[in-house]
Write a protein that holds these residues in place. Structure first.
Motif, short mmCIF file in Angstrom:
data_model
loop_
_atom_site.label_atom_id
_atom_site.label_comp_id
_atom_site.label_asym_id
_atom_site.label_seq_id
_atom_site.Cartn_x
_atom_site.Cartn_y
_atom_site.Cartn_z
N ILE A 486 27.55 0.82 11.94
CA ILE A 486 28.10 0.77 13.19
C ILE A 486 26.82 1.02 14.57
O ILE A 486 27.00 0.09 15.55
CB ILE A 486 29.19 2.15 13.66
N LEU A 487 26.45 2.12 14.00
CA LEU A 487 25.40 2.55 15.19
C LEU A 487 24.71 1.06 15.17
O LEU A 487 23.26 0.81 16.14
CB LEU A 487 24.41 3.83 14.80
N GLN A 488 24.02 0.59 13.56
CA GLN A 488 22.36 -0.23 14.17
C GLN A 488 23.38 -1.54 14.52
O GLN A 488 22.92 -2.87 15.93
CB GLN A 488 22.80 -0.66 12.58
N MET A 512 28.98 3.74 19.54
CA MET A 512 29.55 2.62 19.02
C MET A 512 30.43 2.55 19.80
O MET A 512 30.73 0.48 20.00
CB MET A 512 31.58 3.37 17.95
N VAL A 513 30.51 2.82 21.26
CA VAL A 513 30.48 1.82 22.57
C VAL A 513 29.60 1.70 23.00
O VAL A 513 28.18 1.50 23.71
CB VAL A 513 31.94 2.94 23.09
N HIS A 549 34.19 -3.39 28.05
CA HIS A 549 32.89 -2.57 26.30
C HIS A 549 33.45 -3.09 25.25
O HIS A 549 34.73 -3.65 25.77
CB HIS A 549 33.16 -1.16 27.28
N TYR A 550 33.05 -2.74 24.34
CA TYR A 550 33.39 -3.23 23.07
C TYR A 550 32.84 -1.93 21.96
O TYR A 550 31.65 -1.40 22.32
CB TYR A 550 32.57 -4.66 22.66
N CYS A 551 33.80 -1.55 21.90
CA CYS A 551 33.81 -0.48 20.77
C CYS A 551 33.28 -1.72 19.17
O CYS A 551 34.91 -1.56 18.69
CB CYS A 551 35.38 0.37 20.32
N VAL A 552 32.41 -0.50 18.78
CA VAL A 552 32.39 -1.78 17.48
C VAL A 552 32.77 -0.69 16.06
O VAL A 552 32.54 -0.05 16.24
CB VAL A 552 30.59 -0.94 16.81
N THR A 553 33.61 -1.71 15.03
CA THR A 553 33.84 -0.30 13.93
C THR A 553 33.53 -1.44 12.65
O THR A 553 32.27 -2.71 13.01
CB THR A 553 35.78 -0.92 14.06
N PRO A 554 33.81 -0.82 11.67
CA PRO A 554 33.66 -1.76 10.30
C PRO A 554 33.52 -2.91 10.20
O PRO A 554 33.01 -3.93 9.48
CB PRO A 554 33.92 -0.63 9.15
#
Length: 620
Positions: A486-488, A512-513, A549-554
C-alpha cells in the motif's frame, strides 16, 4: 586576564558600569517608587469608598419608606433577570463558538420574508432539476423494476429470491478483486480470504454477544480481537506499553468515534464537573465528530490545519483550550489529505490541561503501526521521511498510539485494512475506568437488571466472528506485507502525479491517502473529476481547498499506474475543454461542488444536502 579591546569588550564594560551605578542608586529609587505607589493606592481606595458611600446613600433615599417585603421581592426579581440575561449571553457565545458568527447572521437574514421566499424558490428549482436528472439517468440504464412497497401475498421460492437478488446486483459498480478503480471502499483483494470470512459469518450469524452466556464463543472472539488490535497500538506488555488498554467492537468507524466521545463526555462530567463540554477538532477531522456534537450536545471547536503540512495546528489547539474542553481529537492519518497529526505534541497539551486525547486511526490502524518494518530499506521508506523542526529528516513514523502518554482512546477499523467484511471496528481506551462510561446500566426496569456495553443492544455475532477469522488468517506478517504494498503504491502515485503538469500533491507524509489539487486555472479540479468519472474512476472529492484524493487499498493498488496515465490524459482533455470554452462534462457534478464551495451560507448548503439525500433515497 586583560579583556581584549573591541566591540564585545566595550559592551561588557558598559553593562558592568551600569550595574555598578544602578547598585548605588537602587535603594533611593526603590524607596521613592514605593512611597508613590502606596500614596496612589491609598487615594484610589478612599475615592472608591467615597463613591460607594454616595451610592449607598442615594439607594437608601430611594428605598426610604418602602416595605422590607417589597425590597426583597424587587431584589429577587432583579437577580433573576440578571441571571436570565447572563444565561442568554452565555448561550449566544456558545452558539457563536459552535456555528460561527457568519452562520448565525445568515440564519437571521433568511428569516426576512423577502429573502426567505427567494431562497425557497431557488432551492426548489435546483432540487427539481436534480430530481429530473436522477430520474432520466435511472431510466437510461434500462428497465427499472417496480419498487416494492408491500409484502408479497405469499412467499416466493428460494430460486426466485436468488435470481432477483442477482439481477438487482447488475446495477452495482463492477470491480475486479485486484484491479479496483474505486478510492477506498473495497479492501479485500483475495477471493479465498473473502470466501473464508463469508463462511465464518454464516456459521455465527445467529449468535448475539448480548447473550454471552448462550454464545460464549463470540464473546471470546470479541475480546481476542480487541487484545490483538491493542497489542500493536501500545497496549499489552512491552517497553512503554500500557497493559491497561481495553475496548470493545463496534459496527464501524463512526460508531467507534461516537462511542469514545460520548464516554469521554460523561467521564469528564463526573471527574471535572464539565456540563458545557467542548471538543477541539481540526478542519480535517472526520465528519463523525459533527454527528457526535449534534447527538451529545457538545460544542465543536474547530482549528485550522497548518497550511503547509496540512496537520492539526498545535499552537491553535493550545489557544483553543478552555475550562470546558473535554477532548482533543487527532487523526492518524486524516481522511482528506492523509497526513499524520502530531500526536506527541497534542498529548503534551492534553496532559498539561488534564483533558482527554482521542486518536482516530480508523484508516491507519492496520497500516501505519507496521510502516517502519514494512518500508525498511525501500525507496518508499526514504520518501516517507518528513522534515522535523530542525530541518532534519526522519524516516520513521512517529508514535501515535498508547505509548504516547496522554492518549486516552483510539478508533480502528477492522473492516478496512484489517481486511474484515463491512460492519466491524474497534474502540480502545487507556483504562477500564474510561470504558465504563460507555456502558448503560438500568437498575429499575420491570424487565429486570440490564447492562449493555454499547449503543447497540443486540449485535451480530457473525460480524465479530468473521473479524476474528480475518486477523487469524492474515497474521502480523500478512499485515506487514499489505502495508508495504500500500505504501509503495501510494509513493508511486505521489511521484506520478508530481510529474503531471498542472497538478500538485498535497502534504509530505506517505500514507494510504494521496491528495492532489490543481495549480493551473485551465484544469478545474472538479471538471477533472468528472472526466475521470466518465472513464470509470471513482475518486474522492475534497473541499477547502478544492482537491481530489485516492485511497490506496489492496484491491486497487495494482491500478495505480493506470490511474497516473489516465490523470495525465484527462488533464490534457480538460485543458482543451477550457480553451474551447466548454462548460464541463454534461451531467457532471462540477457545478454542484463549485456551488457548495463558493456559497458563504453553509447553513443553506446543509439544507440542500438534506434535500439531495431525500432524492438519493427516492431514486434507487
Amino acid at each position: 586576564g586583560e579583556r581584549a579591546p573591541g566591540r564585545a569588550g566595550y559592551k561588557a564594560g558598559v553593562v558592568y558600569t551600569m550595574s555598578v551605578d544602578m547598585s548605588r542608586a537602587a535603594p533611593a529609587a526603590v524607596s521613592t517608587a514605593s512611597a508613590a505607589a502606596s500614596e496612589l493606592v491609598s487615594s484610589g481606595f478612599h475615592e472608591a469608598a467615597r463613591l460607594v458611600s454616595l451610592l449607598a446613600a442615594r439607594l437608601d433615599q430611594n428605598l426610604d419608606g418602602m416595605s422590607p417585603s417589597r425590597i426583597a421581592l424587587a431584589s429577587a426579581l432583579a437577580a433573576a433577570f440578571g441571571i436570565k440575561v447572563a444565561a442568554m449571553l452565555l448561550d449566544a457565545r456558545r452558539s457563536v463558538r459552535r456555528r460561527g458568527l457568519l452562520f448565525l447572521l445568515f440564519i437571521a437574514a433568511k428569516q426576512l420574508p423577502v429573502i426567505k421566499t427567494i431562497v425557497k424558490r431557488e432551492k426548489q428549482k435546483m432540487i427539481d432539476e436534480m430530481d429530473a436528472d436522477m430520474t432520466s439517468k435511472m431510466l437510461a440504464e434500462g428497465v427499472v423494476p417496480a419498487k416494492l412497497t408491500r409484502l408479497p401475498p405469499t412467499g416466493n421460492s428460494i430460486a426466485w429470491v436468488r435470481g432477483e437478488a442477482n439481477a438487482r446486483q447488475q446495477k452495482d459498480t463492477k470491480w475486479n478483486s485486484d484491479r479496483s478503480t474505486m478510492s477506498g471502499a473495497v479492501y479485500v483483494a483475495d477471493s479465498k480470504h473473502f470466501n473464508l470470512l463469508s463462511d465464518v459469518y454464516a456459521q455465527y450469524a445467529h449468535s448475539n454477544p448480548l447473550h454471552a452466556d448462550a454464545f460464549p464463543a463470540v464473546a471470546r472472539f470479541e475480546q481476542e480481537v480487541v487484545a490483538m488490535t491493542a497489542s500493536f497500538l501500545g497496549g499489552g506488555a512491552g517497553k512503554g506499553c500500557n497493559p491497561e488498554v481495553c475496548g470493545l467492537m463496534t459496527s464501524g468507524g463512526t460508531e467507534s468515534i461516537l462511542t469514545a466521545i460520548r464516554a469521554t463526555r460523561d467521564y469528564m462530567r463526573h471527574v471535572r464537573s464539565i456540563t458545557k463540554p467542548e471538543l477541539i477538532v481540526a478542519d480535517s477531522a472526520h465528519a463523525a465528530v459533527y454527528k457526535a456534537a449534534e447527538y451529545f450536545d457538545i460544542v465543536l471547536v474547530r482549528v485550522k490545519v497548518d497550511p503547509q503540512t496540512l496537520k492539526m495546528d498545535v499552537d491553535a489547539v493550545r489557544k483553543a483550550c478552555t475550562r470546558n474542553t473535554i477532548m482533543i481529537y487527532a487523526s492518524a492519518p486524516g481522511y482528506p489529505h492523509g497526513q499524520m497529526d502530531d500526536v506527541s505534541s497534542l498529548a503534551k497539551i492534553a496532559v498539561a490541561k488534564k483533558i482527554c486525547l482521542h486518536v482516530d486511526a480508523c484508516l491507519g490502524g492496520f497500516v501505519m503501526p507496521f510502516a517502519n518494518e514494512a518500508l525498511e530499506g525501500t525507496e518508499a521508506g526514504a520518501e516517507a521521511g518528513t522534515k522535523g523542526n530542525e530541518g532534519s529528516t526522519r524516516s520513521k513514523t512517529a508514535l501515535f498510539d498508547f505509548r504516547v502518554p496522554g492518549v486516552t482512546s483510539m478508533s480502528i477499523d477492522t473492516h478496512k485494512y484489517g481486511l474484515a467484511q463491512k460492519g466491524s471496528s474497534v474502540v480502545l481506551y487507556a483504562s477500564s475506568a474510561l470504558r465504563q462510561y460507555q456502558y448503560t446500566a438500568v437498575m429499575d426496569w420491570s424487565g429486570g437488571l440490564y447492562i449493555s456495553p454499547s449503543q447497540a443492544g443486540s449485535r451480530s455475532g457473525g460480524l465479530i466472528a468473521q473479524t476474528w477469522a480475518s486477523l487469524m488468517a492474515v497474521g502480523r506478517s500478512g499485515y506487514v506485507k499489505n502495508a508495504r504494498a500500500i505504501l509503495q503504491g501510494a509513493s508511486a502515485l505521489r511521484n506520478g502525479i508530481s510529474e503531471i503538469d498542472g497538478l500538485q500533491v498535497m502534504g509530505d507524509d506517505v500514507t494510504m491517502v494521496v491528495a492532489w489539487r490543481s495549480i493551473d486555472k485551465a484544469v478545474p479540479i472538479y471538471v477533472l473529476n468528472d472526466v475521470m468519472t466518465a472513464n470509470g474512476w471513482h475518486l474522492s472529492v475534497l473541499h477547502a481547498p478544492p482537491a481530489l484524493h485516492y485511497c490506496v487499498t489492496p484491491a486497487n493498488v495494482r491500478s495505480v499506474g493506470k490511474l497516473v496515465d489516465d490523470l495525465q490524459t484527462a488533464c490534457e482533455k480538460v485543458k482543451q475543454m477550457t480553451k474551447s470554452g466548454a462548460a464541463g462534462v454534461e451531467g457532471g457534478k462540477a457545478p454542484i461542488y463549485g456551488l457548495a464551495g463558493g456559497l458563504p451560507d453553509r447553513g443553506l448548503i446543509g439544507d440542500i444536502l438534506k434535500d439531495v439525500q431525500d432524492l438519493m433515497l427516492k431514486n434507487v
